[in-house]
Design a protein around this motif. Structure first.
Motif, PDB file in Angstrom:
ATOM      1  N   SER A  27     -57.746  41.640 -68.634  1.00 38.51           N
ATOM      2  CA  SER A  27     -58.441  40.630 -68.878  1.00 38.51           C
ATOM      3  C   SER A  27     -59.204  40.140 -67.650  1.00 38.51           C
ATOM      4  O   SER A  27     -59.869  38.932 -67.649  1.00 38.51           O
ATOM      5  CB  SER A  27     -57.466  39.196 -69.077  1.00 38.51           C
ATOM      6  N   ASN A  31     -61.798  36.641 -67.639  1.00 41.99           N
ATOM      7  CA  ASN A  31     -61.353  35.787 -66.732  1.00 41.99           C
ATOM      8  C   ASN A  31     -62.800  35.274 -65.839  1.00 41.99           C
ATOM      9  O   ASN A  31     -62.897  34.234 -65.644  1.00 41.99           O
ATOM     10  CB  ASN A  31     -60.429  35.843 -65.928  1.00 41.99           C
ATOM     11  N   ARG A  84     -66.331  28.594 -76.228  1.00 42.45           N
ATOM     12  CA  ARG A  84     -65.220  29.029 -77.193  1.00 42.45           C
ATOM     13  C   ARG A  84     -64.415  30.258 -76.908  1.00 42.45           C
ATOM     14  O   ARG A  84     -64.990  31.289 -76.359  1.00 42.45           O
ATOM     15  CB  ARG A  84     -65.838  29.252 -78.540  1.00 42.45           C
ATOM     16  N   TYR A  85     -63.279  30.223 -77.046  1.00 40.96           N
ATOM     17  CA  TYR A  85     -62.432  31.295 -76.312  1.00 40.96           C
ATOM     18  C   TYR A  85     -62.673  32.458 -77.034  1.00 40.96           C
ATOM     19  O   TYR A  85     -62.558  33.661 -76.723  1.00 40.96           O
ATOM     20  CB  TYR A  85     -60.892  30.836 -76.220  1.00 40.96           C
ATOM     21  N   THR A  86     -62.986  32.192 -78.492  1.00 37.63           N
ATOM     22  CA  THR A  86     -63.209  33.607 -79.294  1.00 37.63           C
ATOM     23  C   THR A  86     -64.391  34.429 -78.743  1.00 37.63           C
ATOM     24  O   THR A  86     -64.451  35.351 -78.961  1.00 37.63           O
ATOM     25  CB  THR A  86     -63.380  32.965 -80.797  1.00 37.63           C
ATOM     26  N   ARG A 118     -51.313  31.220 -67.854  1.00 39.70           N
ATOM     27  CA  ARG A 118     -52.212  30.859 -68.941  1.00 39.70           C
ATOM     28  C   ARG A 118     -51.696  29.452 -69.333  1.00 39.70           C
ATOM     29  O   ARG A 118     -50.443  29.312 -69.266  1.00 39.70           O
ATOM     30  CB  ARG A 118     -52.403  31.791 -69.828  1.00 39.70           C
ATOM     31  N   ASP A 120     -53.487  27.172 -72.662  1.00 41.74           N
ATOM     32  CA  ASP A 120     -53.344  26.950 -74.121  1.00 41.74           C
ATOM     33  C   ASP A 120     -53.880  28.211 -74.943  1.00 41.74           C
ATOM     34  O   ASP A 120     -54.417  28.113 -76.319  1.00 41.74           O
ATOM     35  CB  ASP A 120     -53.785  25.789 -74.493  1.00 41.74           C
ATOM     36  N   THR A 121     -54.006  29.326 -74.284  1.00 39.40           N
ATOM     37  CA  THR A 121     -54.706  30.378 -74.798  1.00 39.40           C
ATOM     38  C   THR A 121     -53.768  31.869 -75.125  1.00 39.40           C
ATOM     39  O   THR A 121     -53.978  32.540 -76.106  1.00 39.40           O
ATOM     40  CB  THR A 121     -55.984  31.120 -74.215  1.00 39.40           C
ATOM     41  N   ALA A 124     -53.365  32.213 -79.120  1.00 38.26           N
ATOM     42  CA  ALA A 124     -54.191  32.812 -79.998  1.00 38.26           C
ATOM     43  C   ALA A 124     -54.476  34.080 -79.690  1.00 38.26           C
ATOM     44  O   ALA A 124     -54.808  35.057 -80.414  1.00 38.26           O
ATOM     45  CB  ALA A 124     -55.581  31.867 -79.300  1.00 38.26           C
ATOM     46  N   ILE A 125     -53.815  34.700 -78.290  1.00 42.06           N
ATOM     47  CA  ILE A 125     -54.136  36.028 -78.174  1.00 42.06           C
ATOM     48  C   ILE A 125     -52.933  36.797 -78.521  1.00 42.06           C
ATOM     49  O   ILE A 125     -53.404  37.961 -79.186  1.00 42.06           O
ATOM     50  CB  ILE A 125     -53.861  36.288 -76.345  1.00 42.06           C
TER      51      ILE A 125
END
Length: 216
Positions: A27, A31, A84-86, A118, A120-121, A124-125
């Motif tokens: 990642s 990042n 947006r994390y997406t 990490r 709050d992600t 989602a991962i």
């Protein structure tokens, strides 16, 4: 470092805890894109290589304190809302051989958990890669008072599993992970990083899976 097969075959080993960034995921690029977007949003240039390495292994709060001057913090929330994390998902790559390793570990009766800085992600991962069912618990910087290198996350996992410190191993790729394992007094397996002082050096998950298959 002790040889990997003997460590993995140790009958006392009951659970394996994994870091996320640099272990489950490559990642670094994601990042870097994320934190550089924040810096650009408050009028700063891109990070240098030392800053990029720092944010890759520290919590978001520690990272922001390192790369964003305090007089710009009031601008951060507005900038964060535009990211947006997406949009960062294309920059993430699952480590080769990870899924086979997870299935093999589970077939051998080993528990699996995550200890990451990490926030709050992480959920989602795991959902994105359909890995949620493998890990319990998942300790993040949002579920502890003190993130790594403090041992709180590993201590919580030990408590939830009801295991002794000698019965787990922590896989990490950074000096922060090495310090975390030392603070928690658990065995440390270094992932792809020969500079770390680990009980085992893991070059890839395919090799680790082969070692696991030799367990009784």
């Amino acid at each position: 470092m002790r040889t990997g097969p003997s460590q993995v075959a140790d009958p006392r080993l009951k659970g394996i805890v994994l870091d996320c960034d640099g272990v489950i995921l490559d990642s670094f690029q994601a990042n870097t894109v994320f934190y550089n977007s924040l810096r650009r949003g408050v009028g700063l240039p891109a990070m240098n290589s030392e800053e990029a390495s720092f944010v890759h292994s520290h919590s978001v709060h520690e990272s922001l304190r390192r790369i964003i001057p305090a007089d710009r913090w009031n601008e951060l929330e507005a900038v964060k809302k535009k990211i947006r994390y997406t949009d960062l998902m294309p920059y993430l790559q699952l480590e080769p051989g990870l899924e086979r390793f997870l299935r093999t570990a589970r077939s051998k009766g080993l528990r699996l958990a995550i200890c990451t800085n990490r926030t709050d992600t992480m959920g989602a991962i795991l959902d994105h890669y359909h890995l949620s069912s493998f890990f319990h618990p998942v300790e993040t910087a949002a579920t502890v008072t003190f993130p790594k290198p403090h041992p709180e996350g590993l201590n919580k996992i030990l408590g939830k599993w009801g295991l002794r410190r000698s019965e787990i191993a922590f896989i990490g790729d950074s000096a922060v992970d090495e310090q975390t394992a030392a603070s928690a007094r658990v065995r440390f397996w270094a992932y792809k990083n020969e500079r770390l002082r680990g009980d085992v050096l893991i070059q890839n998950f395919d090799t680790l899976s082969r070692w696991l298959l030799k367990r009784g």
